[in-house]
Structure formats: C-alpha cells, structure tokens
Scaffold this active site. Sequence first.
Site, short mmCIF file in Angstrom:
data_model
loop_
_atom_site.label_atom_id
_atom_site.label_comp_id
_atom_site.label_asym_id
_atom_site.label_seq_id
_atom_site.Cartn_x
_atom_site.Cartn_y
_atom_site.Cartn_z
CB ALA A 255 -0.91 -0.01 1.22
N GLY B 135 -0.26 -5.17 0.50
CA GLY B 135 -1.39 -5.02 -0.41
C GLY B 135 -1.13 -5.67 -1.75
CD GLU C 173 -4.16 -7.58 2.15
OE1 GLU C 173 -5.07 -7.95 2.90
OE2 GLU C 173 -3.68 -6.43 2.16
#
Length: 678
Positions: free
Chosen positions: A70, A109, A112
């Site tokens: 992120a 992230g 993910e």
Amino acid sequence: MALHNIEQSGPIRVERDGDILQITSDSPPVNALGAAVRDGLEAAVKAGVADSSIAAIVLRCDGRTFFAGADISEFGKPLQGIPLPTLVDMIEASPKPVIAAIHGTALGGGCEVALGCHYRVAVPSAKLGTPEVKLGLLPGAGGTQRLPRLVGVKAALEMIVLGNPVSAKAAADMGLVDKVVGEDTLAADAIAFAREVAGKRPIPRVRDRVVAPDRAAVEAFRTTHARKLRGFDAPEACITCVVAATEQPFEDGLAVEREQFMALMNGTQSAAQRHLFFAERKAAKIDDIDPATPLRPIRRVGVIGAGTMGGGIAMNFLSAGVPVTIVEMQQEALDRGTGVMRRNYEASAAKGRLRADAPDKAMALLSPTLSLDDLGDCDLIIEAVYEDMAVKKDIFTKLDALAKPGAILASNTSYLNIDEIAAVTKRPGDVLGMHFFSPANVMKLLEVVRGRQTAPDVLATVMALAKKIRKVAVVAGVCDGFIGNRMLMPRQVEANKLLMEGATPEQIDRVHVAFGMPMGPFQMADLAGVDIGWHRDPTRIENIRDALAAEGRWGQKKGAGFYDYDEKRNPSPSPRVAEIIDDFRTREGTTPRAISDEEIVARTLYTMVNEGALILEEGMAQRASDVDVVWVYGYGWPVYRGGPMFWAQSEGVEKVVAGLERYGFPVAKSLKTGEAFK
C-alpha cells in the site's frame, strides 16, 4: 504475437494479445497501490470484463517489482479512490480468469491483490509476503482470510504474524503460486498460462476454499514465538484473524479482520511503528550536506583490532563484498579473531542463513596482518581497540603518517572526543567516529560521529557506506557518549540511587522488562560484565559495583553478579547482594523506603527523554526521530513504543515534565516548550 497498445490511463497501461488482456502498472519506484493505481486497475479490469472478445486477464507491473504494498503516505488521511479491499473483491469476482504475473516483491497489499486473482505465476527471484505486522498492522484487504485458505494455518501464521516474505519456490510448494516461470519471460509465460486456464470452470476463487481449524497449531505457534511477540498488539490480532478464517464464513472473517485492523490503525503501537518506518529513512539524510556531494571511493577497508568488536566490524564489509585488511599486535590474537569470524560465518551457513560457499567467499576477502603499514592502501581505516584516549591518539598519529591521501580515518570509540583524536593528525577533515554496537556483525545501528572539522564528503561517504553494509546510520555530534550512551548514563545513575533508597535490582529490572526492554539495567550489567571499567583494586570499594567486583561477582560469566545464576545462567535474587546493599545503606545512614514502579519509570526513563532533549538543544542530533532510531536499533527500546522521544509525546509531554519536576530534576527548556520534538 506482437502486443498492440490500445489504451493508456495514468500509471496503468492496457494491452491485448489476441483474447488475453494485459494490465500493466507503471508507477515508480515500487508500484505502490496508491489511489491513482487502484482507480486505474478498477477501470482496466472492468473494461476487460465488459469486452466480450477478452477471455482472460493478466495483471503485472513494469519496473523492478510487482506491487510492493500500500501507499503508506496515505495512512491517516481521508480515503481517495476505490478502497483496496473493494478492489481485491472486485478482481476476485471477475467472471473471467485473472492471473497475477509476479516479479520482484509482492508484499502487503500487493500480495493481497495477488490473492484476489484466480491464479498466480512468478519468476524464481520473486518474493511474496505480508509484512504489515512490522508496522503494527495486519493485512486489511482480506489477506488474513484468503492466505490461510490457500496455504493452511501453519504457513499463514508464519507469513502473517511474523511478516517475513517467502521465495517463489516456497510459495509454489505451499500452494500460493501456481507456476514458477522464466526469469526473463514473465509476460509471455503469463499470457501462455492465461490461455491454458481461460476456459476452465469453475473459476477458482480463494474465498470459496475451506481450511480446517487447527487450534493445536495456533497454540504451538504462540508458545514458540512468545518471547519475540511479547508486548506487541498486532501479532495477537493477526492470530485472531487467522483463527476466524478457519472457524467462520468468509464474510464474517472479513468483518473480524476489519475490526482488528481499525483497532490497530487507531492505536499507539502502529503509530509508533509507522513513525520508526519514516524515522529510519530520515536518519540517512544529512541536513546541511548536498545529496549530490561526490563520494570518496571505498575499495578496501582496514580494521585495527581483531577482537569481538573489530572482527564483527570486519564481517560487515566482507559480507558486502568489500576487501578488509585486519591488524593485530600478536599472532595468537590475530588467529583467534579470524577463527571466530570464520566460525560465525559457518554457523550462519549451517542454519541456512547463508549459502554454503559464503564463508569461504567472505574469508577470501580478508587479509590478516601484524603490521600497521599494510593499511597503506586502504580507503577507510577503522580503529577498534581499547577505550583509552592515549592509546587511540598513538594509533591515529601512526595512521596519519602511513595512510594514503584521502583515506578516511575512523574511531569506533563509544564515548571519547573525536575532535581530540582528530587533533593529533594533519588531516582532521578525514577523521570521524563510527560507533558500531556489539555484536557488530548483528546489531543494525551505527552512530556516525561528526567531528568539528569532518569534511562533508567524508560524512556523506560513510553514511552511504553504512547502507551498503546494511546498517541504520545516525549522525551524532561530539559529546560524552554521543547520543545513545549519553542517554544511558542518567538511567544508570538513577537506577543505582534507587537501590540505595530501597528498591531491589529485580524490582527495577522488572519495571524495565514490563515496559518492553529486553532487560533491565542490572541484568544488562551482569550480561556485559560487572567488572567492565572496574579499577581492579579489591581494597578500594566506593560503591555497590566495586563491592560486587571485589568479591568476584562479575556477572553471568562468573555465575554471580547482581543476581545468582545456575549452570544454565538462569538468574535468581541474591541474598549476598541484598546484604551488600544493606551495608552501604547503613554506612551512608540511609533508611530504605518503599519505591513505586511509577517512581522508577520517572527517574530512569523520563530522565532519558530529558537528556535526549538536551542533546537536541545542543545540536548533537539532527532530529528527535534520530534519537528514537538510536535507542530502538542500538539499545532495545521497544519498537511498539517508537523510541524515547516519540514515547514522551504519546505518554504526554506535560506528564513527563511533571514527573521530572516531582523528583527534582532540572527540565530541558526544549522539553517544556515542545521544541525538542520538531
């Protein structure tokens, strides 16, 4: 088939190869999943789904890495663009297969996003991981629910709770990666793989998988890693989420993940860990030196002293591929020191931390010698001998005569005045301090001590070199103890006073361990050696430490110090130490009183904050966050408290000031005004 560019939208490029759509992110330096990237991915995936001529979608990145996580700069700010969890859910819901093509690192992230894809291919050098725990957080876009379903409870706990990445091969073995592809043919191999799976139904969605509960594995993990995880909130939150993935439906597990994530995000521990993330990067910057300053080439390093410290210092450079000439006075000491270095390397290789051939490669770069003259071709010479000013001045006088022009001369002193050392040379601009922490081949911190005449390019060169040898370097000014040891002194002084006034070693140490320190001041004294700095005269007993040393209670190495130790070095309170302390109290007419834990915190920890403020007032540190970096990486200050200066702010500066004044300490002006934290 040649690719034909059909659209360009900000950091996202969309291309097609027949019926395969390739979506590429190009957002240097690490393809962070900022708002523009997320919005671009959303639009591109929706376009691919809507186009009836597209059979499958490949998601990859240009540059050096897949999505590396992120965008941490967005934390704490109003949300812009599509939320990452929503994006991942949308990718997973695609009625057409989405394949993640991974190179570099798929972290946080990025991992993910890959989990939201239906298939994952990766090059051999790729790494995948969920390191959010290291920022006091957890994977908040479904990672805690998808990863266990894909790799099982044990592997998921290792990845999520410890935060360490895994290689592409390990990821393939555990089922996280479907195929390892060519290192230089990722795009073509991913497209070929996409064609293979384009028509397969049902599309494999991780959320649809079921993983059996394994409470035994969870408890075994807790037990194995209890010491490492002690005091941290995020690891337990991660475990809670992994358990939810095994015992609750996917959507309910997501709700648990969201609740735990928000609690961590709004807590002080994550704020502290994120503070340190940025503080470490700030520390590398020198406020008044142009970043473009040309650096001096460092092709060979000299180290004077092959003891524990000198050998450890040398290993840093050898491990980075820099040749080292190491000097000792006696052959026996030289052989002993180089032998320890080799054994350290071999032990690391035996544990799988190094390649099998690494010890031989590192030691081949080492040139042991008994002659200082052999340092003449070194670009940097580091003195690591006994902490005695006369000895160091003698060495630097000799180095001044034999070192080549432009060579940097550094002292590993932990207390002594660098300017005084530099003054014995005709090249004070080439002199500075490089204070490594023991064991030097393990500890991350390096205090780089800037002398009054240290040349800008010398300082810049050493700071850059620190990064090469994987150290976190902080610039310190010339004062007694620099940053770290100077702040340690008031803690030690007050701890000793508290003993005289009624506290016990175990009470004081317990307060520090409960605070999150790896050990208290008296445990540390026993580990380092009670006899360190002792004047060696058993008849001269001026304080409690003198009395212990005179009786041979030198710490763990002697089985007795402030504590008694069994054969396994387990400590227990010492009746003899209690007698010695009582004798000193009687001699000085001190009546012991009850000491509260709060008083111990105020007198041993608040005083450190106060000293940190004085260091900043005097310009001995560039910024408050540098002080925090020193204490976290050099002295074991708990990461989740962010360092002394950050902790003082989270504790409340007014509370710290009031505590100092309550016990009669003069308070630094910058602490009262808050200037110390700017």
